[in-house]
Design a protein around this motif. Structure first.
Motif, PDB file in Angstrom:
ATOM      1  N   GLU A   1       0.824  -1.208   0.000  1.00 43.30           N
ATOM      2  CA  GLU A   1       0.000   0.000   0.000  1.00 43.30           C
ATOM      3  C   GLU A   1       0.862   1.263   0.000  1.00 43.30           C
ATOM      4  O   GLU A   1       0.536   2.240  -0.678  1.00 43.30           O
ATOM      5  CB  GLU A   1      -0.960   0.004   1.188  1.00 43.30           C
ATOM      6  N   LYS A   2       1.964   1.250   0.748  1.00 41.13           N
ATOM      7  CA  LYS A   2       2.871   2.404   0.739  1.00 41.13           C
ATOM      8  C   LYS A   2       3.456   2.608  -0.657  1.00 41.13           C
ATOM      9  O   LYS A   2       3.517   3.730  -1.164  1.00 41.13           O
ATOM     10  CB  LYS A   2       3.991   2.211   1.779  1.00 41.13           C
ATOM     11  N   MET A   3       3.875   1.503  -1.274  1.00 40.94           N
ATOM     12  CA  MET A   3       4.432   1.604  -2.611  1.00 40.94           C
ATOM     13  C   MET A   3       3.357   2.040  -3.600  1.00 40.94           C
ATOM     14  O   MET A   3       3.607   2.874  -4.481  1.00 40.94           O
ATOM     15  CB  MET A   3       5.038   0.285  -3.064  1.00 40.94           C
ATOM     16  N   GLY A   4       2.153   1.501  -3.463  1.00 41.25           N
ATOM     17  CA  GLY A   4       1.059   1.893  -4.332  1.00 41.25           C
ATOM     18  C   GLY A   4       0.774   3.380  -4.217  1.00 41.25           C
ATOM     19  O   GLY A   4       0.586   4.068  -5.218  1.00 41.25           O
ATOM     20  N   ASN A   5       0.765   3.890  -2.991  1.00 45.65           N
ATOM     21  CA  ASN A   5       0.541   5.313  -2.780  1.00 45.65           C
ATOM     22  C   ASN A   5       1.605   6.140  -3.487  1.00 45.65           C
ATOM     23  O   ASN A   5       1.291   7.075  -4.224  1.00 45.65           O
ATOM     24  CB  ASN A   5       0.514   5.626  -1.279  1.00 45.65           C
ATOM     25  N   ARG A   6       2.887   5.792  -3.257  1.00 41.76           N
ATOM     26  CA  ARG A   6       3.974   6.541  -3.903  1.00 41.76           C
ATOM     27  C   ARG A   6       3.848   6.482  -5.425  1.00 41.76           C
ATOM     28  O   ARG A   6       4.044   7.472  -6.122  1.00 41.76           O
ATOM     29  CB  ARG A   6       5.333   5.976  -3.477  1.00 41.76           C
ATOM     30  N   ASN A   7       3.529   5.290  -5.916  1.00 42.50           N
ATOM     31  CA  ASN A   7       3.411   5.074  -7.349  1.00 42.50           C
ATOM     32  C   ASN A   7       2.287   5.938  -7.936  1.00 42.50           C
ATOM     33  O   ASN A   7       2.470   6.617  -8.946  1.00 42.50           O
ATOM     34  CB  ASN A   7       3.162   3.589  -7.607  1.00 42.50           C
ATOM     35  N   TYR A   8       1.110   5.936  -7.300  1.00 39.95           N
ATOM     36  CA  TYR A   8      -0.017   6.716  -7.808  1.00 39.95           C
ATOM     37  C   TYR A   8       0.231   8.219  -7.688  1.00 39.95           C
ATOM     38  O   TYR A   8      -0.160   8.990  -8.564  1.00 39.95           O
ATOM     39  CB  TYR A   8      -1.313   6.338  -7.099  1.00 39.95           C
ATOM     40  N   VAL A   9       0.877   8.650  -6.622  1.00 38.34           N
ATOM     41  CA  VAL A   9       1.222  10.066  -6.478  1.00 38.34           C
ATOM     42  C   VAL A   9       2.130  10.483  -7.631  1.00 38.34           C
ATOM     43  O   VAL A   9       1.941  11.540  -8.254  1.00 38.34           O
ATOM     44  CB  VAL A   9       1.880  10.351  -5.110  1.00 38.34           C
ATOM     45  N   GLU A  10       3.109   9.650  -7.928  1.00 37.97           N
ATOM     46  CA  GLU A  10       4.044   9.959  -9.021  1.00 37.97           C
ATOM     47  C   GLU A  10       3.328   9.951 -10.367  1.00 37.97           C
ATOM     48  O   GLU A  10       3.581  10.807 -11.224  1.00 37.97           O
ATOM     49  CB  GLU A  10       5.204   8.961  -9.013  1.00 37.97           C
ATOM     50  N   MET A  11       2.411   8.997 -10.560  1.00 37.60           N
ATOM     51  CA  MET A  11       1.666   8.944 -11.813  1.00 37.60           C
ATOM     52  C   MET A  11       0.805  10.203 -11.967  1.00 37.60           C
ATOM     53  O   MET A  11       0.723  10.765 -13.062  1.00 37.60           O
ATOM     54  CB  MET A  11       0.814   7.680 -11.867  1.00 37.60           C
ATOM     55  N   ALA A  12       0.182  10.645 -10.884  1.00 32.27           N
ATOM     56  CA  ALA A  12      -0.633  11.871 -10.922  1.00 32.27           C
ATOM     57  C   ALA A  12       0.234  13.073 -11.280  1.00 32.27           C
ATOM     58  O   ALA A  12      -0.173  13.935 -12.065  1.00 32.27           O
ATOM     59  CB  ALA A  12      -1.319  12.085  -9.572  1.00 32.27           C
ATOM     60  N   ARG A  13       1.426  13.110 -10.731  1.00 34.52           N
ATOM     61  CA  ARG A  13       2.341  14.229 -10.979  1.00 34.52           C
ATOM     62  C   ARG A  13       2.789  14.263 -12.438  1.00 34.52           C
ATOM     63  O   ARG A  13       2.990  15.334 -13.004  1.00 34.52           O
ATOM     64  CB  ARG A  13       3.549  14.092 -10.050  1.00 34.52           C
ATOM     65  N   LYS A  14       2.918  13.114 -13.057  1.00 31.63           N
ATOM     66  CA  LYS A  14       3.486  13.040 -14.398  1.00 31.63           C
ATOM     67  C   LYS A  14       2.467  13.195 -15.526  1.00 31.63           C
ATOM     68  O   LYS A  14       2.854  13.410 -16.656  1.00 31.63           O
ATOM     69  CB  LYS A  14       4.217  11.717 -14.575  1.00 31.63           C
ATOM     70  N   THR A  15       1.184  13.063 -15.212  1.00 25.12           N
ATOM     71  CA  THR A  15       0.205  13.137 -16.296  1.00 25.12           C
ATOM     72  C   THR A  15      -0.311  14.562 -16.484  1.00 25.12           C
ATOM     73  O   THR A  15      -0.503  15.292 -15.519  1.00 25.12           O
ATOM     74  CB  THR A  15      -0.972  12.163 -16.075  1.00 25.12           C
ATOM     75  N   ALA A  16      -0.532  14.911 -17.741  1.00 23.64           N
ATOM     76  CA  ALA A  16      -1.083  16.232 -18.059  1.00 23.64           C
ATOM     77  C   ALA A  16      -2.615  16.186 -18.090  1.00 23.64           C
ATOM     78  O   ALA A  16      -3.259  17.225 -18.030  1.00 23.64           O
ATOM     79  CB  ALA A  16      -0.548  16.695 -19.414  1.00 23.64           C
ATOM     80  N   ASP A  17      -3.185  15.003 -18.155  1.00 18.56           N
ATOM     81  CA  ASP A  17      -4.630  14.816 -18.237  1.00 18.56           C
ATOM     82  C   ASP A  17      -5.236  14.993 -16.845  1.00 18.56           C
ATOM     83  O   ASP A  17      -4.971  14.196 -15.935  1.00 18.56           O
ATOM     84  CB  ASP A  17      -4.908  13.417 -18.786  1.00 18.56           C
ATOM     85  N   SER A  18      -6.071  16.035 -16.653  1.00 15.27           N
ATOM     86  CA  SER A  18      -6.608  16.333 -15.316  1.00 15.27           C
ATOM     87  C   SER A  18      -7.516  15.217 -14.798  1.00 15.27           C
ATOM     88  O   SER A  18      -7.522  14.924 -13.605  1.00 15.27           O
ATOM     89  CB  SER A  18      -7.348  17.670 -15.313  1.00 15.27           C
TER      90      SER A  18
END
Length: 151
Positions: A18-35
């Motif tokens: 879950e910690k890794m999933g959180n970090r991963n999703y936060v990073e994915m949100a940061r990298k996408t331009a699609d709101s």
């Protein structure tokens, strides 16, 4: 990890997923331009932290698990599952690559579903509905990931 898995090992792996999933999703949100996609990843990141908290509560409740209730074959099976997942966690994907993050997210969700299915077999029956709810949430995450490809 101990030579023989313990309930604590299983819950520790779920917490780390879950910690890794959180970090991963936060990073994915940061990298996408699609709101819309950014909001989706941020929502998943929040849910991962909620799940982490749930597993921490379970850890406090169930660390006194009795090993003698398990067969040697089941213990071996759980050792394989946990070792494989721990190996994946140790070789974490490069968070600078959104495609790798996306693929990691799918692996994390699938591993979590598998481990929760096993956890359900090990906890008292009065907790089965709680575990089933978590499994369904992880299934929904997996479904949503497939419905929201990066292309």
């Amino acid at each position: 990890m101990n030579a023989i898995f313990t309930m604590e090992d299983l819950l520790n792996v779920l917490i780390e997923l879950e910690k890794m999933g959180n970090r991963n999703y936060v990073e994915m949100a940061r990298k996408t331009a699609d709101s819309k996609l950014r909001d989706f990843f941020e929502r998943l990141a929040e849910q991962e932290l909620e799940h982490k908290s749930t597993y921490e509560v379970y850890k406090a409740l169930f660390v006194n698990f009795e090993h003698n209730q398990l067969t040697e074959e089941y213990i071996s099976y759980m050792n394989v599952l946990l070792s494989n997942t721990v190996g994946m966690l140790k070789s974490a994907t490069d968070l600078n690559n959104i495609t790798a993050c996306y693929n990691m997210a799918i692996s994390l969700e699938k591993d979590t579903i598998l481990l929760l299915t096993e956890l359900k077999k090990l906890v008292p029956e009065y907790r089965h509905a709680d575990i089933e709810k978590l499994i369904n949430e992880e299934r929904q995450h997996l479904k949503l990931l497939h419905e929201n490809p990066l292309d």
